[in-house]
Each structure stands twice: as structure tokens, then as C-alpha cells.
Design an enzyme around this catalytic site. Sequence first.
Site, PDB file in Angstrom:
ATOM      1  N   GLU A 228       0.829  -1.144  -0.214  1.00 13.58           N
ATOM      2  CA  GLU A 228      -0.147   0.241   0.014  1.00 13.58           C
ATOM      3  C   GLU A 228       1.046   1.100  -0.264  1.00 13.58           C
ATOM      4  O   GLU A 228       1.682   1.304   0.678  1.00 13.58           O
ATOM      5  CB  GLU A 228      -0.823   0.418   1.407  1.00 13.58           C
ATOM      6  CG  GLU A 228      -1.021   1.392   1.685  1.00 13.58           C
ATOM      7  CD  GLU A 228      -2.695   1.943   0.437  1.00 13.58           C
ATOM      8  OE1 GLU A 228      -3.228   1.070  -0.417  1.00 13.58           O
ATOM      9  OE2 GLU A 228      -2.205   3.392   0.079  1.00 13.58           O
TER      10      GLU A 228
ATOM     11  N   TYR B  35     -27.739   9.505   5.068  1.00 15.67           N
ATOM     12  CA  TYR B  35     -28.136   8.544   6.011  1.00 15.67           C
ATOM     13  C   TYR B  35     -26.850   8.376   7.079  1.00 15.67           C
ATOM     14  O   TYR B  35     -26.564   8.767   7.602  1.00 15.67           O
ATOM     15  CB  TYR B  35     -28.186   6.251   5.374  1.00 15.67           C
ATOM     16  CG  TYR B  35     -26.490   6.818   4.508  1.00 15.67           C
ATOM     17  CD1 TYR B  35     -25.265   6.121   5.615  1.00 15.67           C
ATOM     18  CD2 TYR B  35     -26.619   6.903   3.659  1.00 15.67           C
ATOM     19  CE1 TYR B  35     -24.536   5.882   4.512  1.00 15.67           C
ATOM     20  CE2 TYR B  35     -25.298   7.087   2.473  1.00 15.67           C
ATOM     21  CZ  TYR B  35     -24.080   6.212   2.837  1.00 15.67           C
ATOM     22  OH  TYR B  35     -22.989   6.211   2.474  1.00 15.67           O
TER      23      TYR B  35
ATOM     24  N   ASP C 161     -11.695  -0.517  -8.379  1.00 16.73           N
ATOM     25  CA  ASP C 161     -11.829   0.760  -9.435  1.00 16.73           C
ATOM     26  C   ASP C 161     -10.821   0.089 -10.323  1.00 16.73           C
ATOM     27  O   ASP C 161     -10.987   1.364 -11.316  1.00 16.73           O
ATOM     28  CB  ASP C 161     -11.708   1.717  -8.461  1.00 16.73           C
ATOM     29  CG  ASP C 161     -13.123   2.056  -7.823  1.00 16.73           C
ATOM     30  OD1 ASP C 161     -14.357   1.334  -7.436  1.00 16.73           O
ATOM     31  OD2 ASP C 161     -13.762   3.047  -7.169  1.00 16.73           O
TER      32      ASP C 161
ATOM     33  N   ARG D  98     -16.928   3.736   5.920  1.00 14.63           N
ATOM     34  CA  ARG D  98     -15.863   3.072   5.842  1.00 14.63           C
ATOM     35  C   ARG D  98     -14.437   2.796   6.710  1.00 14.63           C
ATOM     36  O   ARG D  98     -13.770   1.426   5.987  1.00 14.63           O
ATOM     37  CB  ARG D  98     -15.341   3.802   4.908  1.00 14.63           C
ATOM     38  CG  ARG D  98     -15.950   3.997   3.465  1.00 14.63           C
ATOM     39  CD  ARG D  98     -15.698   5.292   2.625  1.00 14.63           C
ATOM     40  NE  ARG D  98     -16.412   5.371   1.420  1.00 14.63           N
ATOM     41  CZ  ARG D  98     -16.186   4.485   0.316  1.00 14.63           C
ATOM     42  NH1 ARG D  98     -15.648   4.267   0.291  1.00 14.63           N
ATOM     43  NH2 ARG D  98     -17.470   5.323  -0.474  1.00 14.63           N
TER      44      ARG D  98
HETATM   45  C1  LIG Z   1     -19.253   9.308  -3.499  1.00 19.53           C
HETATM   46  C2  LIG Z   1     -19.202   7.879  -3.422  1.00 19.53           C
HETATM   47  C3  LIG Z   1     -19.721   6.364  -2.898  1.00 19.53           C
HETATM   48  C4  LIG Z   1     -19.762   6.035  -3.121  1.00 19.53           C
HETATM   49  N1  LIG Z   1     -20.799   5.176  -1.835  1.00 19.53           N
HETATM   50  C5  LIG Z   1     -20.323   3.245  -1.941  1.00 19.53           C
HETATM   51  C6  LIG Z   1     -21.120   2.996  -1.195  1.00 19.53           C
HETATM   52  O1  LIG Z   1     -22.357   3.395  -0.641  1.00 19.53           O
HETATM   53  N2  LIG Z   1     -21.201   1.799  -2.044  1.00 19.53           N
HETATM   54  C7  LIG Z   1     -20.385   1.092  -2.360  1.00 19.53           C
HETATM   55  O2  LIG Z   1     -19.682  -0.449  -2.680  1.00 19.53           O
HETATM   56  N3  LIG Z   1     -19.150   1.866  -3.178  1.00 19.53           N
HETATM   57  C8  LIG Z   1     -20.043   2.718  -3.332  1.00 19.53           C
HETATM   58  N4  LIG Z   1     -18.388   3.911  -3.890  1.00 19.53           N
HETATM   59  C9  LIG Z   1     -17.187   4.068  -4.461  1.00 19.53           C
HETATM   60  C10 LIG Z   1     -16.505   2.833  -4.068  1.00 19.53           C
HETATM   61  O3  LIG Z   1     -15.693   4.023  -2.491  1.00 19.53           O
HETATM   62  C11 LIG Z   1     -15.205   2.665  -4.644  1.00 19.53           C
HETATM   63  O4  LIG Z   1     -15.657   1.129  -5.320  1.00 19.53           O
HETATM   64  C12 LIG Z   1     -14.295   0.977  -3.319  1.00 19.53           C
HETATM   65  O5  LIG Z   1     -13.538   2.358  -3.425  1.00 19.53           O
HETATM   66  C13 LIG Z   1     -13.157   0.707  -4.446  1.00 19.53           C
HETATM   67  O6  LIG Z   1     -12.049  -0.213  -3.979  1.00 19.53           O
HETATM   68  P1  LIG Z   1     -10.711   0.268  -4.217  1.00 19.53           P
HETATM   69  O7  LIG Z   1     -10.119  -1.092  -3.051  1.00 19.53           O
HETATM   70  O8  LIG Z   1     -11.010  -0.768  -5.615  1.00 19.53           O
HETATM   71  O9  LIG Z   1     -10.259   0.986  -4.898  1.00 19.53           O
HETATM   72  P2  LIG Z   1      -9.408   2.047  -3.672  1.00 19.53           P
HETATM   73  O10 LIG Z   1     -10.474   2.070  -2.795  1.00 19.53           O
HETATM   74  O11 LIG Z   1      -8.988   3.210  -4.559  1.00 19.53           O
HETATM   75  O12 LIG Z   1      -8.069   1.403  -3.437  1.00 19.53           O
HETATM   76  C14 LIG Z   1      -7.037   1.556  -4.112  1.00 19.53           C
HETATM   77  C15 LIG Z   1      -5.712   1.884  -3.223  1.00 19.53           C
HETATM   78  O13 LIG Z   1      -4.243   1.449  -3.938  1.00 19.53           O
HETATM   79  C16 LIG Z   1      -3.678   2.705  -3.629  1.00 19.53           C
HETATM   80  N5  LIG Z   1      -2.893   2.795  -4.283  1.00 19.53           N
HETATM   81  C17 LIG Z   1      -2.559   2.902  -5.764  1.00 19.53           C
HETATM   82  N6  LIG Z   1      -1.634   3.139  -6.385  1.00 19.53           N
HETATM   83  C18 LIG Z   1      -0.564   2.261  -5.452  1.00 19.53           C
HETATM   84  C19 LIG Z   1       0.508   1.934  -6.187  1.00 19.53           C
HETATM   85  N7  LIG Z   1       0.756   1.960  -6.634  1.00 19.53           N
HETATM   86  N8  LIG Z   1       1.360   0.827  -5.275  1.00 19.53           N
HETATM   87  C20 LIG Z   1       0.893   0.633  -3.856  1.00 19.53           C
HETATM   88  N9  LIG Z   1      -0.263   0.747  -3.394  1.00 19.53           N
HETATM   89  C21 LIG Z   1      -1.651   1.790  -4.902  1.00 19.53           C
HETATM   90  C22 LIG Z   1      -4.465   3.532  -3.269  1.00 19.53           C
HETATM   91  O14 LIG Z   1      -3.633   4.107  -1.822  1.00 19.53           O
HETATM   92  C23 LIG Z   1      -6.083   2.790  -2.469  1.00 19.53           C
HETATM   93  O15 LIG Z   1      -5.525   2.898  -0.826  1.00 19.53           O
HETATM   94  C24 LIG Z   1     -18.886   5.748  -3.264  1.00 19.53           C
HETATM   95  C25 LIG Z   1     -17.471   6.129  -4.037  1.00 19.53           C
HETATM   96  C26 LIG Z   1     -17.688   7.706  -4.637  1.00 19.53           C
HETATM   97  C27 LIG Z   1     -16.948   8.794  -4.713  1.00 19.53           C
END
Ligand SMILES: Cc1cc2nc3c(=O)[nH]c(=O)nc-3n(C[C@H](O)[C@H](O)[C@H](O)COP(=O)(O)OP(=O)(O)OC[C@H]3O[C@@H](n4cnc5c(N)ncnc54)[C@H](O)[C@@H]3O)c2cc1C
Length: 399
Positions: free
Chosen positions: A35, A218, A296, A110
Site C-alpha cells: 500500500e 443516511y 475500481d 468506511r
Molecule cells: C461519493 C462516493 C460514494 C460511494 N458510495 C459507495 C457505496 O455506498 N457503496 C459501495 O459499494 N461503493 C461506493 N462507492 C465506490 C467505492 O468507494 C469504490 O468502488 C471502492 O472504494 C473501490 O475500492 P478499491 O479497493 O477498488 O479502490 P480504492 O479504494 O481506490 O483503493 C486503492 C488503494 O490502492 C492504493 N494505491 C494506489 N496506487 C498504488 C500503488 N502504485 N502502489 C501501492 N498502492 C497503491 C491507494 O492508496 C488505495 O489505498 C462510492 C464512491 C464515491 C466516489
Amino acid sequence: MRLAGQEIAVVGAGIGGLAAATALAQRRAHVHVYERAPRLTEAGAGLQVAPNGVAVLEALGLRNAAEASASHPEAVELFDHRSGGLPVARVPLGSDAVARYGRPYWHLHRADLLDLLRAGAEEAGATLHLGAGVEAAAPRGETVALTLAGGATAEADIVVAADGVRSALRARHVASSPPRFARHVAWRGTVPAERAPAELVRPHVRVTMGHGRHLVTYPLRAGSLVNFVAVEEREAWTAEGWSHPDDPGHLRRAFAGWGGAAGALLDAVDSCFLWGLFDHAPLPRWVDGRIALLGDACHPMLPFLAQGATMALEDAWVLADCLDGADDPRAGLVAYESARRGRATRVQRAAAGSGRLYHLGPVLSGPAHAVLRTVAAVAPRHLASRFDWIFGEDVTTTG
Ligand SMILES: Cc1cc2nc3c(=O)[nH]c(=O)nc-3n(C[C@H](O)[C@H](O)[C@H](O)COP(=O)(O)OP(=O)(O)OC[C@H]3O[C@@H](n4cnc5c(N)ncnc54)[C@H](O)[C@@H]3O)c2cc1C
């Protein structure tokens, strides 16, 4: 147990990366999570976790811990900001969701979900490296060599890129196109319950709709906080990065003229973050040899169905399941991609469609809301059934 003993590097300790680490380590893979951030934090407080996400938390053995900090909404209620106290429509959750899908619909902080996923991953044997950004992943025969910031190196049989919407590994290995601004911004934050209108502390999701904007609220953490996400359509994102602390005055200006509970809540906001919402077109593939994208990094979506993190949870389970069932890591990753890509793409598209309904202008919103009101009155469960294909899926049994 074909995963047993495999060396797996997970890049990114968000919800997707930590869930994948837990699922993989529980199947006795040797998992290292890298991370970039020096500590785990989550800006933006609330997260809706639908029954399809609860199914994964349950299969990972984390349901009880999650349930202890979850709030349990009874319904989603849609309001028109001009029409005062009466909802346009109501989609029952609570016991209805349990009856319909076999599992509840939750709201979680979260930070609470991240904490319990981190504990789950570490308990299963995964090692978390903080302040360890991955700069490159280079295939080397039967392994992948990682280069970390500062020059350290690591090696793995499989790399899971869970590095978010700006995934560097996606850009290098799967699709070079950068994420695009989705013409929406979102202010996020919380208001202490004692300063929020009482009707927003009730265990409900309230979506207040207006022309080109909407507000979702909420309660969280046993009703001690009210979470808000306020979305506005915007032509361009000119700020550096994709989120920054913003002046609540800008939020209030964007929603000027909104009264009732929505307006009162916005008046009570004293700090918030502004996010540019970015996505990219569905990718034609998620895998490059021994490197696979997750969450994502491969299917960022607009938050209008609250499914982004839940899709990442589903990915995590299916990835571990497919790798465990395959003779060869490459075949396992291809099976993961084909199990997941169609569903995630469909949810991505459906999320964009929900936003259009919330943001109708004065001409269209009248008739559209009248139809919604009628359907909600005549066949209340019909509205809920629109989400069956999303919430009713249990990837832990259909894999
Ligand atoms: C306004 C808003 C509201 C939302 N509400 C909801 C909801 O109610 N329910 C729901 O299911 N989803 C919701 N989402 C979507 C959700 O937040 C995301 O889909 C989710 O957090 C994605 O998780 P992830 O682990 O794929 O990516 P991320 O949470 O983006 O995590 C990626 C991680 O990788 C790390 N990283 C990046 N590059 C590197 C690198 N080169 N080397 C090492 N580490 C790195 C980052 O620091 C980060 O910690 C919402 C999104 C938004 C914008």
C-alpha cells in the site's frame, strides 16, 4: 488447494485489495499487500453494503464483526426537493431485504470496514506493507518482479492490481487510456446527529432529487452521525488530484434554494471534501498473463447504485475461487475475468442510468415522479424488484 503456497502480491489496501488478501490467504496462499499510503485511512465516511456484499463478508467469516458496527436502513426514500415532506417513492429494505435476498442491507463507516478487512487479512496470514508504493510489475518467466518506490524489489507468482481508479498497473498492462471526468462532483462528509434534522437520523436512506443534482443521506454508527453525499453535474474538473477539502459554502451555494430537511442538513455542514467523479469505459480485458485487475482499477463506476466497493468484494471472492480451482495461475485469472467482466460492466452502466433519473429537469421530473409515485403506490415491491439482479446475486455459491 491449488492456491496453497502460491506467492501473491496485492497492490493497494483499499476495500478490494484487503478483501482479496483475506480470501487468498484463507486458502493458504502467501499474500503480501503493498500500500502506497503510510497508513490506512478513508476519506468520506459512509458506505452502503447491499446483500450481495454481505454475502461475501459472510463467506470471509467477517459477518458478525461487520454486523456489530453496521446500521440497518428500513427503506430507501426518494424525495423531490420542491415537494416537502412526502416521498415520491419508497423501496423497502430492512426485513424486506432479508426476506427477498436472504441477507440484510447495511450502512457501515468506511474506516470500520477497512479495519475489519485488515484484521481478517492479517489473521489469515497476509502481510501488509504500508508506505510501499509499487512502481512497476515486470513479467519474468513464471513470476512477476515488482519494483517499489525507493528501489526495493519483490517477486510473486501472481499480482493483483487493486490500486484504484488511477491504477498505474492498468495503464501499463491493460489499457493506457486515462480515467475520464464523469461530469459529476460529489461533496462527502458527516454531520453529528444532534445537529441534523431528526427525520434524517431515522434508519433510512434518503435521496433528495433536483435538476442536475441530488443529495443522499443516511445515519451511521448507531445513529450518532448523518452521512451525506451531495452530487452536482459539472462540465469540467480543474483541480489538481481528484479530491480536496472544500468550503461548505460552495456546497450550500450549489444547493441554494433547497429547503426542508435537506437544506437544514446542508446548513449544519462545517467540513466536507469535494471529489471529482472519474470512470473509464468498460475494459475489453482485465488480465495480462499473471497480472489481474480488481475493483475500481478495472470497473470504476458512478456511485449512484452504491455498488463500487461491493463489486470489489465480489471480485475478491471470485478471484480466489477461480485461482483455487485452476491448474495454472494464468487459466485461473482468465476464468476470473470471464466470471466477472459481464456483471461488473452491467452494473457500471446501470449506475450511470440511475444518475439520469435523479437529475431530471422541471419539465421531465413532474411526469417521471408521477409514474414513480403510482408504481410505488400500486405495486410497492415492483420498484425493489428492479434491483434483484444486483442484490440477489451470491457469488460465493454461484461460482
Ligand atoms: C461519493 C462516493 C460514494 C460511494 N458510495 C459507495 C457505496 O455506498 N457503496 C459501495 O459499494 N461503493 C461506493 N462507492 C465506490 C467505492 O468507494 C469504490 O468502488 C471502492 O472504494 C473501490 O475500492 P478499491 O479497493 O477498488 O479502490 P480504492 O479504494 O481506490 O483503493 C486503492 C488503494 O490502492 C492504493 N494505491 C494506489 N496506487 C498504488 C500503488 N502504485 N502502489 C501501492 N498502492 C497503491 C491507494 O492508496 C488505495 O489505498 C462510492 C464512491 C464515491 C466516489
